[in-house]
Design a protein around this motif. Structure first.
Motif, PDB file in Angstrom:
ATOM      1  N   ASP A  75      -6.045   4.224  -1.154  1.00  0.00           N
ATOM      2  CA  ASP A  75      -5.361   5.119  -0.204  1.00  0.00           C
ATOM      3  C   ASP A  75      -4.056   4.512   0.300  1.00  0.00           C
ATOM      4  O   ASP A  75      -3.323   5.155   1.061  1.00  0.00           O
ATOM      5  N   ALA A  76      -3.760   3.273  -0.065  1.00  0.00           N
ATOM      6  CA  ALA A  76      -2.578   2.582   0.485  1.00  0.00           C
ATOM      7  C   ALA A  76      -1.288   3.293   0.086  1.00  0.00           C
ATOM      8  O   ALA A  76      -1.186   3.886  -0.995  1.00  0.00           O
ATOM      9  N   VAL A  77      -0.327   3.263   0.979  1.00  0.00           N
ATOM     10  CA  VAL A  77       1.012   3.794   0.672  1.00  0.00           C
ATOM     11  C   VAL A  77       2.030   2.689   0.957  1.00  0.00           C
ATOM     12  O   VAL A  77       1.733   1.718   1.658  1.00  0.00           O
ATOM     13  N   ASP A  78       3.213   2.832   0.373  1.00  0.00           N
ATOM     14  CA  ASP A  78       4.241   1.809   0.597  1.00  0.00           C
ATOM     15  C   ASP A  78       4.938   2.025   1.938  1.00  0.00           C
ATOM     16  O   ASP A  78       5.268   3.152   2.302  1.00  0.00           O
ATOM     17  N   ALA A  79       5.149   0.930   2.663  1.00  0.00           N
ATOM     18  CA  ALA A  79       5.888   0.997   3.928  1.00  0.00           C
ATOM     19  C   ALA A  79       7.068   0.033   3.844  1.00  0.00           C
ATOM     20  O   ALA A  79       6.956  -1.047   3.235  1.00  0.00           O
ATOM     21  N   THR A  80       8.176   0.430   4.439  1.00  0.00           N
ATOM     22  CA  THR A  80       9.376  -0.417   4.413  1.00  0.00           C
ATOM     23  C   THR A  80       9.249  -1.538   5.444  1.00  0.00           C
ATOM     24  O   THR A  80       8.851  -1.308   6.589  1.00  0.00           O
ATOM     25  N   GLN A  91       7.345  -6.485  11.221  1.00  0.00           N
ATOM     26  CA  GLN A  91       7.628  -5.127  11.656  1.00  0.00           C
ATOM     27  C   GLN A  91       7.846  -4.249  10.427  1.00  0.00           C
ATOM     28  O   GLN A  91       8.646  -4.584   9.549  1.00  0.00           O
ATOM     29  N   VAL A  92       7.105  -3.141  10.358  1.00  0.00           N
ATOM     30  CA  VAL A  92       7.260  -2.200   9.239  1.00  0.00           C
ATOM     31  C   VAL A  92       7.492  -0.799   9.795  1.00  0.00           C
ATOM     32  O   VAL A  92       7.231  -0.538  10.975  1.00  0.00           O
ATOM     33  N   LEU A  93       7.967   0.099   8.922  1.00  0.00           N
ATOM     34  CA  LEU A  93       8.095   1.498   9.322  1.00  0.00           C
ATOM     35  C   LEU A  93       6.773   2.190   9.078  1.00  0.00           C
ATOM     36  O   LEU A  93       6.258   2.173   7.958  1.00  0.00           O
ATOM     37  N   ASP A  94       6.218   2.767  10.104  1.00  0.00           N
ATOM     38  CA  ASP A  94       4.979   3.535   9.962  1.00  0.00           C
ATOM     39  C   ASP A  94       5.229   4.655   8.939  1.00  0.00           C
ATOM     40  O   ASP A  94       6.161   5.434   9.102  1.00  0.00           O
ATOM     41  N   PRO A  95       4.438   4.721   7.868  1.00  0.00           N
ATOM     42  CA  PRO A  95       4.716   5.703   6.803  1.00  0.00           C
ATOM     43  C   PRO A  95       4.579   7.151   7.266  1.00  0.00           C
ATOM     44  O   PRO A  95       5.064   8.058   6.580  1.00  0.00           O
ATOM     45  N   GLU A  96       3.959   7.378   8.383  1.00  0.00           N
ATOM     46  CA  GLU A  96       3.828   8.758   8.861  1.00  0.00           C
ATOM     47  C   GLU A  96       4.888   9.107   9.898  1.00  0.00           C
ATOM     48  O   GLU A  96       5.552  10.149   9.800  1.00  0.00           O
ATOM     49  N   SER A  97       5.062   8.230  10.890  1.00  0.00           N
ATOM     50  CA  SER A  97       6.000   8.551  11.981  1.00  0.00           C
ATOM     51  C   SER A  97       7.409   8.002  11.719  1.00  0.00           C
ATOM     52  O   SER A  97       8.375   8.389  12.367  1.00  0.00           O
ATOM     53  N   TYR A  98       7.519   7.107  10.763  1.00  0.00           N
ATOM     54  CA  TYR A  98       8.772   6.411  10.451  1.00  0.00           C
ATOM     55  C   TYR A  98       9.327   5.640  11.653  1.00  0.00           C
ATOM     56  O   TYR A  98      10.516   5.395  11.751  1.00  0.00           O
ATOM     57  N   ARG A  99       8.423   5.264  12.551  1.00  0.00           N
ATOM     58  CA  ARG A  99       8.851   4.408  13.667  1.00  0.00           C
ATOM     59  C   ARG A  99       8.509   2.969  13.326  1.00  0.00           C
ATOM     60  O   ARG A  99       7.491   2.697  12.703  1.00  0.00           O
ATOM     61  N   ALA A 151       0.018  -7.124  12.247  1.00  0.00           N
ATOM     62  CA  ALA A 151      -0.410  -8.469  11.854  1.00  0.00           C
ATOM     63  C   ALA A 151       0.158  -8.845  10.488  1.00  0.00           C
ATOM     64  O   ALA A 151       0.282  -7.994   9.603  1.00  0.00           O
ATOM     65  N   ARG A 152       0.504 -10.141  10.339  1.00  0.00           N
ATOM     66  CA  ARG A 152       1.048 -10.629   9.082  1.00  0.00           C
ATOM     67  C   ARG A 152       0.017 -11.502   8.379  1.00  0.00           C
ATOM     68  O   ARG A 152      -0.197 -12.656   8.764  1.00  0.00           O
ATOM     69  N   PRO A 153      -0.650 -10.980   7.322  1.00  0.00           N
ATOM     70  CA  PRO A 153      -1.618 -11.810   6.584  1.00  0.00           C
ATOM     71  C   PRO A 153      -0.882 -12.813   5.693  1.00  0.00           C
ATOM     72  O   PRO A 153       0.292 -12.595   5.362  1.00  0.00           O
ATOM     73  N   ASP A 154      -1.577 -13.873   5.295  1.00  0.00           N
ATOM     74  CA  ASP A 154      -0.870 -14.933   4.536  1.00  0.00           C
ATOM     75  C   ASP A 154      -0.474 -14.497   3.122  1.00  0.00           C
ATOM     76  O   ASP A 154       0.343 -15.150   2.489  1.00  0.00           O
ATOM     77  N   TYR A 155      -1.043 -13.378   2.639  1.00  0.00           N
ATOM     78  CA  TYR A 155      -0.604 -12.910   1.312  1.00  0.00           C
ATOM     79  C   TYR A 155       0.675 -12.083   1.387  1.00  0.00           C
ATOM     80  O   TYR A 155       1.194 -11.636   0.375  1.00  0.00           O
ATOM     81  N   PHE A 156       1.168 -11.852   2.606  1.00  0.00           N
ATOM     82  CA  PHE A 156       2.412 -11.081   2.773  1.00  0.00           C
ATOM     83  C   PHE A 156       3.591 -11.866   2.175  1.00  0.00           C
ATOM     84  O   PHE A 156       3.739 -13.059   2.422  1.00  0.00           O
ATOM     85  N   VAL A 199       0.447  -0.433   2.654  1.00  0.00           N
ATOM     86  CA  VAL A 199      -0.253  -0.443   3.945  1.00  0.00           C
ATOM     87  C   VAL A 199      -1.329   0.631   3.959  1.00  0.00           C
ATOM     88  O   VAL A 199      -1.234   1.632   3.246  1.00  0.00           O
ATOM     89  N   LEU A 200      -2.337   0.398   4.782  1.00  0.00           N
ATOM     90  CA  LEU A 200      -3.393   1.386   4.972  1.00  0.00           C
ATOM     91  C   LEU A 200      -3.434   1.772   6.439  1.00  0.00           C
ATOM     92  O   LEU A 200      -3.527   0.907   7.312  1.00  0.00           O
ATOM     93  N   LYS A 201      -3.281   3.063   6.698  1.00  0.00           N
ATOM     94  CA  LYS A 201      -3.379   3.532   8.074  1.00  0.00           C
ATOM     95  C   LYS A 201      -4.781   4.097   8.280  1.00  0.00           C
ATOM     96  O   LYS A 201      -5.239   4.926   7.498  1.00  0.00           O
ATOM     97  N   SER A 202      -5.452   3.582   9.301  1.00  0.00           N
ATOM     98  CA  SER A 202      -6.829   4.025   9.549  1.00  0.00           C
ATOM     99  C   SER A 202      -7.074   4.087  11.044  1.00  0.00           C
ATOM    100  O   SER A 202      -6.174   3.834  11.840  1.00  0.00           O
ATOM    101  N   ARG A 203      -8.316   4.372  11.388  1.00  0.00           N
ATOM    102  CA  ARG A 203      -8.698   4.395  12.803  1.00  0.00           C
ATOM    103  C   ARG A 203      -8.429   3.045  13.457  1.00  0.00           C
ATOM    104  O   ARG A 203      -8.230   2.947  14.656  1.00  0.00           O
ATOM    105  N   ALA A 204      -8.429   1.997  12.656  1.00  0.00           N
ATOM    106  CA  ALA A 204      -8.222   0.656  13.207  1.00  0.00           C
ATOM    107  C   ALA A 204      -6.740   0.298  13.287  1.00  0.00           C
ATOM    108  O   ALA A 204      -6.383  -0.811  13.680  1.00  0.00           O
TER     109      ALA A 204
END
Ligand code: ZN
Ligand code: ZN
Length: 379
Positions: A320-325, A336-344, A349-354, A363-368
């Motif tokens: 379900d992941a989509v690309d975010a800028t 800091q990324v652009l939310d793929p839905e709101s573009y804000r 969080a920055r994981p070490d594989y970033f 990115v995956l947008k979910s309830r969490a």
């Protein structure tokens, strides 16, 4: 030179002395001297000589569906292309040439008489006692078209076991059901390759909660279910059901292998109930569940007690992941990324594989919330 004379035991003519090895090959018992071996003269030898031993006719039971041939007391696959091939094969099995003949050569000309009869004209040549010999025989081969046990069972929807592919609190993924079909066909093909004619898949059917595979033997059912659990995790339970009694009064059982795949397959993103360290992307559900934390990139492994089903809820799937800028990397822990839905712009969080040089991240947008996933295309 040893002075000895030999006589033909049949007609009394003298016969030339032969070497020990020849004598062993071409001799007959002397009725006057039991235990000793004396040769026949050439004339008597050829009187009795029968170059080719052929049956008057050959009846072949052949399966009209699969081309298997009945031999002895069972059906065998002969790998023949057509009935002529089968006839040639059967004739070669049935003809015998005299053991004394050397340099035997033969050829066969099939003559189709009617759809079920082929006359086999066979020509033999060879050499015996230094004399060239030849013989022609004609053997009619009659084909009786029947249905072999295996084809009969297949057309009668026979099966001895069912493998049920199910999953805990979900339906199996298409990857899992496709793999189950593949494994079933593979195991059957392997068993067929060893000459096992009783291996076949009777029916594969999609059901609401998974997949059912009906197969010809319990052994194959067991193999398929074990392989599924080996690859995907989960458990298998088998249960016997009495279906009928055979003609000898023996009880016939059918075995159901119920495969229960683990609740969270690889690719699922889950939120564990017991901690607040962020979602986990499931990597494996064999044994205990293993995965990676989407907040830090740290490895996660469920405890032995939790096994493959820790208390959790599913948030989504890696698919379900989509690309975010990527807007900016704030520090070691935040990006800091652009939310793929709101573009804000949003700080997450920055994981070490970033990858700090990446322009976009999956990115995956979910309830969490919003989380960066490992970029699997790089893997
Ligand atoms: Zn003789
Ligand atoms: Zn058949």
């Amino acid at each position: 030179m040893k002075e000895s004379r030999a006589f033909c035991p049949r007609c009394g003519d003298t016969v030339p002395e032969r070497s020990e090895s020849d004598a062993n090959d071409e001799s007959a018992a002397d009725p006057l001297r039991p235990g000793s071996e004396v040769e026949l003269c050439d004339a008597c030898y050829f009187d009795d000589f029968d170059f080719v031993d052929a049956p008057d006719r050959i009846d072949v039971r052949v399966c009209a569906q699969c081309g298997a041939v009945y031999r002895g007391n069972r059906w065998v696959d002969v790998g023949a292309e057509d009935y002529t091939d089968i006839a040639i094969e059967e004739v070669s099995e049935a003809l015998a040439v005299h053991v004394d003949v050397e340099d035997v050569a033969w050829q066969v000309e099939p003559e189709q008489i009617d759809p079920n009869t082929i006359r086999m004209h066979c020509y033999f040549t060879g050499v015996v006692r230094g004399t060239p010999v030849e013989e022609q025989v004609m053997v009619p081969v009659r084909m009786a078209r029947q249905t072999c046990t295996r084809c009969g069972r297949i057309s009668g929807d026979y099966y001895a076991s069912i493998v049920q592919i199910r999953a805990e609190d979900r339906t199996p993924t298409s990857e899992e059901t496709d793999r189950a079909k593949e494994i079933a066909n593979q195991i059957v093909a392997e068993m067929e390759a060893t000459g096992d004619r009783n291996a076949f898949v009777t029916e594969v059917s999609e059901v609401d909660d998974g997949l059912n595979i009906k197969i010809s033997t319990n052994k194959i059912g067991k193999k398929i279910s074990n392989k599924m659990v080996e690859e995907f995790g989960g458990t298998v339970n088998d249960a016997e059901t009495l279906v009928t009694e055979d003609s000898d009064g023996n009880e016939v059982y059918r075995v159901t292998f119920a495969v229960r795949l683990p609740p969270y397959p690889p690719g699922d993103v889950i939120d564990l109930a017991d901690d607040d360290e962020g979602p986990v992307l499931v990597r494996s559900a064999r044994g205990n569940l293993k995965g990676v934390r989407l907040t830090t990139g740290e490895r996660y492994e469920a405890s032995y007690e939790e096994g493959d089903s820790p208390d959790a809820r599913k948030l989504g799937e890696a698919d379900d992941a989509v690309d975010a800028t990527v807007v900016t990397v704030e520090d070691d822990n935040a990006v800091q990324v652009l939310d793929p839905e709101s573009y804000r712009a949003k700080t997450i969080a920055r994981p070490d594989y970033f990858d700090p040089n990446a322009e976009t991240v999956p990115v995956l947008k979910s309830r969490a919330g919003l989380h960066i996933l490992p970029d699997e295309t790089d893997a």
